[in-house]
Design an enzyme around this catalytic site. Structure first.
Site, PDB file in Angstrom:
ATOM      1  N   GLN A  94       6.191  43.010  -6.287  1.00 37.19           N
ATOM      2  CA  GLN A  94       6.619  43.024  -5.315  1.00 37.19           C
ATOM      3  C   GLN A  94       6.674  44.429  -4.656  1.00 37.19           C
ATOM      4  O   GLN A  94       7.097  45.602  -5.268  1.00 37.19           O
ATOM      5  CB  GLN A  94       8.288  42.317  -5.290  1.00 37.19           C
ATOM      6  CG  GLN A  94       8.891  43.244  -4.427  1.00 37.19           C
ATOM      7  CD  GLN A  94       8.165  42.374  -2.510  1.00 37.19           C
ATOM      8  OE1 GLN A  94       8.120  40.951  -3.053  1.00 37.19           O
ATOM      9  NE2 GLN A  94       8.137  42.511  -1.870  1.00 37.19           N
TER      10      GLN A  94
ATOM     11  N   LYS B 252      10.797  34.520  -2.244  1.00 38.99           N
ATOM     12  CA  LYS B 252       9.838  33.467  -2.183  1.00 38.99           C
ATOM     13  C   LYS B 252      10.142  32.575  -3.358  1.00 38.99           C
ATOM     14  O   LYS B 252       9.740  31.829  -3.349  1.00 38.99           O
ATOM     15  CB  LYS B 252       9.041  35.019  -2.007  1.00 38.99           C
ATOM     16  CG  LYS B 252       8.651  35.222  -1.622  1.00 38.99           C
ATOM     17  CD  LYS B 252       7.931  37.264  -2.488  1.00 38.99           C
ATOM     18  CE  LYS B 252       6.871  37.356  -1.255  1.00 38.99           C
ATOM     19  NZ  LYS B 252       6.220  38.737  -1.266  1.00 38.99           N
TER      20      LYS B 252
ATOM     21  N   ASP C  68      -1.843  37.440  -3.497  1.00 39.91           N
ATOM     22  CA  ASP C  68      -1.777  38.709  -2.781  1.00 39.91           C
ATOM     23  C   ASP C  68      -2.868  38.898  -2.491  1.00 39.91           C
ATOM     24  O   ASP C  68      -3.128  38.994  -0.553  1.00 39.91           O
ATOM     25  CB  ASP C  68      -0.831  39.274  -3.239  1.00 39.91           C
ATOM     26  CG  ASP C  68       0.906  39.409  -2.735  1.00 39.91           C
ATOM     27  OD1 ASP C  68       0.517  38.811  -2.185  1.00 39.91           O
ATOM     28  OD2 ASP C  68       1.503  40.348  -3.216  1.00 39.91           O
TER      29      ASP C  68
END
Ligand code: NDP
Length: 302
Positions: A98, A54, A121
């Site tokens: 994460q 990422k 997200d």
């Protein structure tokens, strides 16, 4: 091979270049650099790889990337405090925690604490609600990537039978929410299957588009697929395979495989995503797009 290969890797490169150009234009117009902060707690090796990917993708797109690495022993309260700080930092446009978090951290409380405006997200209940009502702020990265793949390969979805295997909050459920909406790359008739589904093969064989996200190596076999169906394999599983080297000696290799038995299913399907090189690269790509869109929304509210 009868199936067309849906090349997620190549498509991701094309979209990332579009994002890079759009980011440069945005920076030139606003003097603001889109910025993503990723929080990584603990030492999970797979998470470390995902976070590195990422970070690299963000920098290549011209965005600012911050990775905050915290020890396994971090408490829920410490993490909440950090998120609060990032929520009120105007220079941060996207916050991503994460997953999975170490045991002992209250994952729901953490995800709920991220400001919905920075929730790139799209896991926050407010953002899930907006998606459900067909007026999304952000789209969840993996389902969004799959929808983009269908769109860019001109795969018709309107009125089609879409069967999704897996009902997680990250993939299966939001995928169903996207496909059932009105509009382009949607308008589908959607069925969601899970571990309690009766006669799974009978249901999957109905699919014009079969999307599999269960986390079981090569679980979907050729007899579970309707001839000509489009098969999207989200799974990422490590599998030991014995490979015979040039010297004729067998060695055991750790191979990345999907939830679909690719070699067999490609002979039946009309189109199929490979693993690796299918859905995975698109997931990170859509994260970049969400970060850019978050920066755009923040600039237009300023
Ligand atoms: P979860 O473990 O959260 O969910 C798995 C789902 O599969 C559950 O709904 C479960 O049913 C269902 N399931 C498990 N076994 C069966 C079975 N035998 N028959 C039918 N359904 C079954 O997984 P995720 O959604 O998070 O991930 C799925 C896979 O996708 C993993 O391999 C993961 O690594 C990968 N992934 C890949 C991404 C990418 O970018 N390529 C992104 C995210 C995930 P039940 O609810 O009844 O338990």
């Amino acid at each position: 091979m009868t199936a067309t290969l849906l090349d997620g890797k190549k498509l991701a490169e094309t979209i990332r270049e579009e994002i890079r150009l759009a980011t440069a234009k945005f920076i030139a117009e606003t003097n603001v650099q889109p910025s993503l902060t990723v929080i990584l707690v603990g030492e999970n090796p797979a998470s470390q790889v995902y976070v590195r990917n990422k970070e690299t993708a963000c920098i290549a797109a011209g965005m600012k990337s911050d990775v905050i690495r915290l020890p396994e022993t971090t408490s829920t309260d410490e993490l909440l405090e950090l998120i609060e700080k990032l929520n009120s930092d105007a220079s941060v446009h996207g916050i991503l925690v994460q997953l999975p978090l170490p045991k002992g951290i209250d994952e729901k409380r953490i995800l709920d604490a991220i400001s919905p405006e920075k929730d790139v997200d799209a896991f926050h209940p407010e953002n899930v609600g907006l998606i459900s009502q067909g007026r999304p702020r952000f789209l969840p990265c993996t389902p969004y990537g799959i929808q983009e793949l269908l769109r860019r390969y001109s795969i018709e979805t309107a009125g089609k039978e879409v069967v999704i295997v897996g009902r997680s909050d990250i993939v299966g459920k939001p995928m169903a929410l996207l496909m059932v909406q009105k509009g382009a790359a949607a308008d589908a008739t959607v069925t969601v299957c899970h571990s309690r589904t009766r006669d799974l093969s009978e249901v999957t064989r109905r699919a014009d588009i079969l999307i599999v996200a269960i986390g079981k190596a090569e679980f979907v076999t050729a007899d579970m697929v309707k001839p000509g169906a489009v098969v999207i394999d989200v799974g990422m599983n490590r599998k030991e395979k014995t490979v015979i080297g040039d010297d004729g000696q067998p060695t055991v290799k750790n191979k990345l495989v999907g939830d679909v038995d690719f070699d067999a299913v490609k002979e039946v399907a009309g189109a199929i995503t490979p693993v690796p090189g299918g859905v995975g690269p698109l997931t990170v790509t859509m994260l970049l797009l969400n970060t850019l869109n978050s920066a755009r929304q923040s600039a237009s509210n300023a």
